[in-house]
Design a protein around this motif. Structure first.
Motif, PDB file in Angstrom:
ATOM      1  N   ALA A 113      22.581  17.094  70.948  1.00  0.00           N
ATOM      2  CA  ALA A 113      22.233  16.301  72.132  1.00  0.00           C
ATOM      3  C   ALA A 113      20.844  16.748  72.577  1.00  0.00           C
ATOM      4  CB  ALA A 113      23.254  16.503  73.244  1.00  0.00           C
ATOM      5  N   VAL A 114      19.843  15.925  72.274  1.00  0.00           N
ATOM      6  CA  VAL A 114      18.449  16.295  72.492  1.00  0.00           C
ATOM      7  C   VAL A 114      17.809  15.393  73.546  1.00  0.00           C
ATOM      8  CG1 VAL A 114      16.175  16.518  71.407  1.00  0.00           C
ATOM      9  CG2 VAL A 114      18.239  17.106  70.119  1.00  0.00           C
ATOM     10  N   CYS A 116      18.781  14.393  76.435  1.00  0.00           N
ATOM     11  CA  CYS A 116      19.718  13.397  76.958  1.00  0.00           C
ATOM     12  C   CYS A 116      19.922  13.659  78.451  1.00  0.00           C
ATOM     13  CB  CYS A 116      21.045  13.466  76.216  1.00  0.00           C
ATOM     14  SG  CYS A 116      20.884  13.287  74.424  1.00  0.00           S
ATOM     15  N   ASP A 117      19.117  13.031  79.288  1.00  0.00           N
ATOM     16  CA  ASP A 117      19.152  13.322  80.724  1.00  0.00           C
ATOM     17  C   ASP A 117      20.495  12.980  81.364  1.00  0.00           C
ATOM     18  OD1 ASP A 117      16.577  14.233  80.619  1.00  0.00           O
ATOM     19  OD2 ASP A 117      15.677  12.333  81.250  1.00  0.00           O
ATOM     20  N   GLY A 118      21.251  12.064  80.748  1.00  0.00           N
ATOM     21  CA  GLY A 118      22.530  11.664  81.323  1.00  0.00           C
ATOM     22  C   GLY A 118      23.693  12.558  80.921  1.00  0.00           C
ATOM     23  N   ILE A 119      23.426  13.582  80.107  1.00  0.00           N
ATOM     24  CA  ILE A 119      24.474  14.491  79.645  1.00  0.00           C
ATOM     25  C   ILE A 119      24.371  15.814  80.394  1.00  0.00           C
ATOM     26  CG2 ILE A 119      25.309  15.814  77.667  1.00  0.00           C
ATOM     27  CD1 ILE A 119      24.566  13.508  75.878  1.00  0.00           C
ATOM     28  N   THR A 120      25.474  16.259  80.973  1.00  0.00           N
ATOM     29  CA  THR A 120      25.495  17.479  81.776  1.00  0.00           C
ATOM     30  C   THR A 120      26.175  18.620  81.025  1.00  0.00           C
ATOM     31  OG1 THR A 120      27.646  16.998  82.789  1.00  0.00           O
ATOM     32  CG2 THR A 120      25.692  16.040  83.842  1.00  0.00           C
ATOM     33  N   SER A 121      26.030  19.820  81.582  1.00  0.00           N
ATOM     34  CA  SER A 121      26.709  20.994  81.025  1.00  0.00           C
ATOM     35  C   SER A 121      28.215  20.772  80.993  1.00  0.00           C
ATOM     36  CB  SER A 121      26.366  22.224  81.862  1.00  0.00           C
ATOM     37  OG  SER A 121      27.096  23.353  81.447  1.00  0.00           O
ATOM     38  N   PHE A 122      28.758  20.202  82.058  1.00  0.00           N
ATOM     39  CA  PHE A 122      30.195  19.943  82.108  1.00  0.00           C
ATOM     40  C   PHE A 122      30.610  18.915  81.064  1.00  0.00           C
ATOM     41  CE2 PHE A 122      33.843  17.515  83.796  1.00  0.00           C
ATOM     42  CZ  PHE A 122      34.788  18.536  83.830  1.00  0.00           C
ATOM     43  N   GLY A 123      29.761  17.903  80.853  1.00  0.00           N
ATOM     44  CA  GLY A 123      30.071  16.878  79.854  1.00  0.00           C
ATOM     45  C   GLY A 123      30.129  17.448  78.457  1.00  0.00           C
ATOM     46  N   ILE A 124      29.213  18.390  78.147  1.00  0.00           N
ATOM     47  CA  ILE A 124      29.221  19.043  76.835  1.00  0.00           C
ATOM     48  C   ILE A 124      30.488  19.871  76.674  1.00  0.00           C
ATOM     49  CG2 ILE A 124      28.066  20.770  75.408  1.00  0.00           C
ATOM     50  CD1 ILE A 124      25.426  19.824  76.706  1.00  0.00           C
ATOM     51  N   PHE A 125      30.803  20.660  77.698  1.00  0.00           N
ATOM     52  CA  PHE A 125      32.013  21.494  77.661  1.00  0.00           C
ATOM     53  C   PHE A 125      33.261  20.643  77.479  1.00  0.00           C
ATOM     54  CE2 PHE A 125      35.231  22.028  81.038  1.00  0.00           C
ATOM     55  CZ  PHE A 125      36.074  22.938  80.424  1.00  0.00           C
ATOM     56  N   LYS A 126      33.374  19.567  78.252  1.00  0.00           N
ATOM     57  CA  LYS A 126      34.566  18.721  78.212  1.00  0.00           C
ATOM     58  C   LYS A 126      34.757  18.087  76.839  1.00  0.00           C
ATOM     59  CE  LYS A 126      36.749  14.907  80.741  1.00  0.00           C
ATOM     60  NZ  LYS A 126      36.551  13.892  81.819  1.00  0.00           N
ATOM     61  N   ALA A 127      33.647  17.741  76.176  1.00  0.00           N
ATOM     62  CA  ALA A 127      33.738  17.125  74.851  1.00  0.00           C
ATOM     63  C   ALA A 127      33.999  18.158  73.765  1.00  0.00           C
ATOM     64  CB  ALA A 127      32.448  16.358  74.551  1.00  0.00           C
ATOM     65  N   VAL A 128      33.253  19.255  73.791  1.00  0.00           N
ATOM     66  CA  VAL A 128      33.303  20.219  72.689  1.00  0.00           C
ATOM     67  C   VAL A 128      34.645  20.933  72.605  1.00  0.00           C
ATOM     68  CG1 VAL A 128      32.286  22.354  71.820  1.00  0.00           C
ATOM     69  CG2 VAL A 128      30.812  20.507  72.599  1.00  0.00           C
ATOM     70  N   VAL A 129      35.337  21.122  73.713  1.00  0.00           N
ATOM     71  CA  VAL A 129      36.636  21.787  73.648  1.00  0.00           C
ATOM     72  C   VAL A 129      37.650  20.950  72.871  1.00  0.00           C
ATOM     73  CG1 VAL A 129      36.301  23.100  75.772  1.00  0.00           C
ATOM     74  CG2 VAL A 129      37.337  20.824  75.891  1.00  0.00           C
ATOM     75  N   LYS A 130      37.322  19.692  72.597  1.00  0.00           N
ATOM     76  CA  LYS A 130      38.189  18.827  71.786  1.00  0.00           C
ATOM     77  C   LYS A 130      37.795  18.834  70.310  1.00  0.00           C
ATOM     78  CE  LYS A 130      38.636  15.568  75.678  1.00  0.00           C
ATOM     79  NZ  LYS A 130      38.398  14.171  76.119  1.00  0.00           N
ATOM     80  N   GLU A 138      23.758  21.811  68.993  1.00  0.00           N
ATOM     81  CA  GLU A 138      22.361  21.824  69.411  1.00  0.00           C
ATOM     82  C   GLU A 138      22.244  21.094  70.739  1.00  0.00           C
ATOM     83  OE1 GLU A 138      17.880  20.517  67.846  1.00  0.00           O
ATOM     84  OE2 GLU A 138      19.671  19.709  66.886  1.00  0.00           O
ATOM     85  N   VAL A 139      21.654  21.751  71.725  1.00  0.00           N
ATOM     86  CA  VAL A 139      21.474  21.155  73.048  1.00  0.00           C
ATOM     87  C   VAL A 139      20.036  21.385  73.494  1.00  0.00           C
ATOM     88  CG1 VAL A 139      22.203  21.131  75.458  1.00  0.00           C
ATOM     89  CG2 VAL A 139      23.890  21.590  73.655  1.00  0.00           C
ATOM     90  N   VAL A 140      19.351  20.308  73.820  1.00  0.00           N
ATOM     91  CA  VAL A 140      18.007  20.388  74.395  1.00  0.00           C
ATOM     92  C   VAL A 140      18.062  19.685  75.736  1.00  0.00           C
ATOM     93  CG1 VAL A 140      15.567  19.851  74.116  1.00  0.00           C
ATOM     94  CG2 VAL A 140      16.974  20.316  72.101  1.00  0.00           C
ATOM     95  N   ARG A 161      29.020  28.375  63.915  1.00  0.00           N
ATOM     96  CA  ARG A 161      28.119  29.254  63.175  1.00  0.00           C
ATOM     97  C   ARG A 161      26.672  29.119  63.646  1.00  0.00           C
ATOM     98  NH1 ARG A 161      32.327  30.840  62.571  1.00  0.00           N
ATOM     99  NH2 ARG A 161      33.561  31.132  60.684  1.00  0.00           N
ATOM    100  N   THR A 162      26.319  27.966  64.202  1.00  0.00           N
ATOM    101  CA  THR A 162      24.951  27.719  64.646  1.00  0.00           C
ATOM    102  C   THR A 162      24.957  27.211  66.075  1.00  0.00           C
ATOM    103  OG1 THR A 162      24.188  27.193  62.407  1.00  0.00           O
ATOM    104  CG2 THR A 162      22.847  26.381  64.243  1.00  0.00           C
ATOM    105  N   LEU A 163      24.200  27.883  66.930  1.00  0.00           N
ATOM    106  CA  LEU A 163      24.044  27.454  68.320  1.00  0.00           C
ATOM    107  C   LEU A 163      22.557  27.399  68.631  1.00  0.00           C
ATOM    108  CD1 LEU A 163      25.267  26.773  71.120  1.00  0.00           C
ATOM    109  CD2 LEU A 163      25.128  29.224  71.630  1.00  0.00           C
ATOM    110  N   MET A 164      22.100  26.224  69.067  1.00  0.00           N
ATOM    111  CA  MET A 164      20.696  26.032  69.414  1.00  0.00           C
ATOM    112  C   MET A 164      20.632  25.466  70.833  1.00  0.00           C
ATOM    113  SD  MET A 164      19.566  24.230  65.820  1.00  0.00           S
ATOM    114  CE  MET A 164      17.812  24.187  66.192  1.00  0.00           C
ATOM    115  N   ILE A 165      20.040  26.232  71.730  1.00  0.00           N
ATOM    116  CA  ILE A 165      19.874  25.782  73.114  1.00  0.00           C
ATOM    117  C   ILE A 165      18.399  25.910  73.477  1.00  0.00           C
ATOM    118  CG2 ILE A 165      20.471  26.163  75.522  1.00  0.00           C
ATOM    119  CD1 ILE A 165      23.118  27.299  74.646  1.00  0.00           C
ATOM    120  N   ARG A 166      17.785  24.781  73.780  1.00  0.00           N
ATOM    121  CA  ARG A 166      16.382  24.783  74.180  1.00  0.00           C
ATOM    122  C   ARG A 166      16.281  24.260  75.608  1.00  0.00           C
ATOM    123  NH1 ARG A 166      16.229  22.768  68.959  1.00  0.00           N
ATOM    124  NH2 ARG A 166      15.540  20.657  69.472  1.00  0.00           N
TER     125      ARG A 166
END
Length: 291
Positions: A113-114, A116-130, A138-140, A161-166
């Protein structure tokens, strides 16, 4: 077609070659151009195997306001019929889109998710736990990322194995002023990491030490623009002894400069997103360049 020019009949290509070509295209090229080439290509474009990877990155000349990219993305995810393994979203998106992806793609291995102004920290968490099979994230973003949300990601994705946070330009100084919250979340829950990028993060020496102590498999570490870290002396030696590829806080970020400066399924239903112009000739030239 000019006199004397050879006109390729794309319908004669073997399905496996057609699929190979489509895998190199972004979502817009497939839905708006490729499936209009001929009937056989249209069939391949609707096959779930075409949608194991979804790429939404567009050229700089692409008019993002002319198309509903989120609608395209949702449709492509539906076409994958649960077979989606990799998706990269860039310059658009929302928490509801991530939820749509996660609910239909339990086998997903990579999520990007690069910008993406409409995507929040909570939205990433809520999706990724599934997404228990996720291996790369990757999150920018220009938004704050919660350490608690990142802990939940680590606990829910044991194969990560790979985490990218910019995170850049959040406090006007080029890095995030958030302390060690993210670093400690990684150290606590992501022991299998091999590749870690924390570009523009506010972690300190303590946060870096926690990561090095708790992520024994780490091979690639990118902490550019992490200006609270003093990578000198014993700490620098420890990194070089352990890490195969190390990017220092003051190393160039030239490859990201352009980004930093900017900002139920129905198989019979047809989707049209504004197909215009001479698709056949333009696409014929484009595909020929790929072969």
């Amino acid at each position: 077609m000019k006199n004397g020019e050879y006109k390729r009949d794309w319908a004669d290509l073997p399905p496996e070659l057609t699929s190979s070509i489509l895998l190199r295209l972004n979502i817009h090229d497939i839905l708006n151009n490729a499936q209009e080439v001929c009937k056989s290509w249209r069939r391949v474009c609707k096959d779930p195997s075409t949608w194991t990877k979804i790429e939404t990155r567009m050229s700089k000349k692409f008019d993002v306001w002319k198309y509903d990219l989120e609608a395209m993305c949702r449709h492509a995810v539906d076409l994958s019929r649960g077979g989606l393994l990799e998706i990269n979203i860039e310059d658009f998106g929302s928490d509801s889109l991530l939820s749509h992806i996660a609910d239909r793609s339990s086998n997903l291995r990579r999520l990007g998710a690069v910008n993406c102004d409409g995507i929040t920290s909570f939205g990433i968490f809520k999706a990724v736990v599934k997404l228990p099979l996720l291996e790369e994230l990757e999150v920018v973003t220009h938004s704050f990322i919660s350490g608690d949300h990142l802990k939940a990601v680590g606990k829910s994705c044991p194969n990560l194995r790979t985490l990218m946070i910019r995170q850049l330009k959040l406090n006007g100084m080029g890095y995030v002023d958030c302390g060690d919250e993210i670093a400690l979340a990684i150290a606590e829950t992501m022991h299998g990491l091999r590749h870690l990028q924390l570009l523009g993060n506010g972690l300190s020496d303590a946060g870096l030490n926690a990561i090095l102590d708790n992520c024994p498999k780490l091979e690639h570490l990118d902490i550019r623009k992490c200006f609270n870290v003093n990578l000198v002396g014993d700490r620098e030696k420890q990194c070089y002894d352990r890490i195969k590829v190390l990017r220092h806080p003051n190393d160039s970020i030239h490859e990201y400069d352009a980004i930093v400066s900017d900002y139920s399924y129905d198989s019979e239903e047809e989707y049209v997103y504004d197909i215009s112009g001479d698709v056949g000739y333009r696409f014929d030239s484009f595909i020929s360049s790929l072969l």
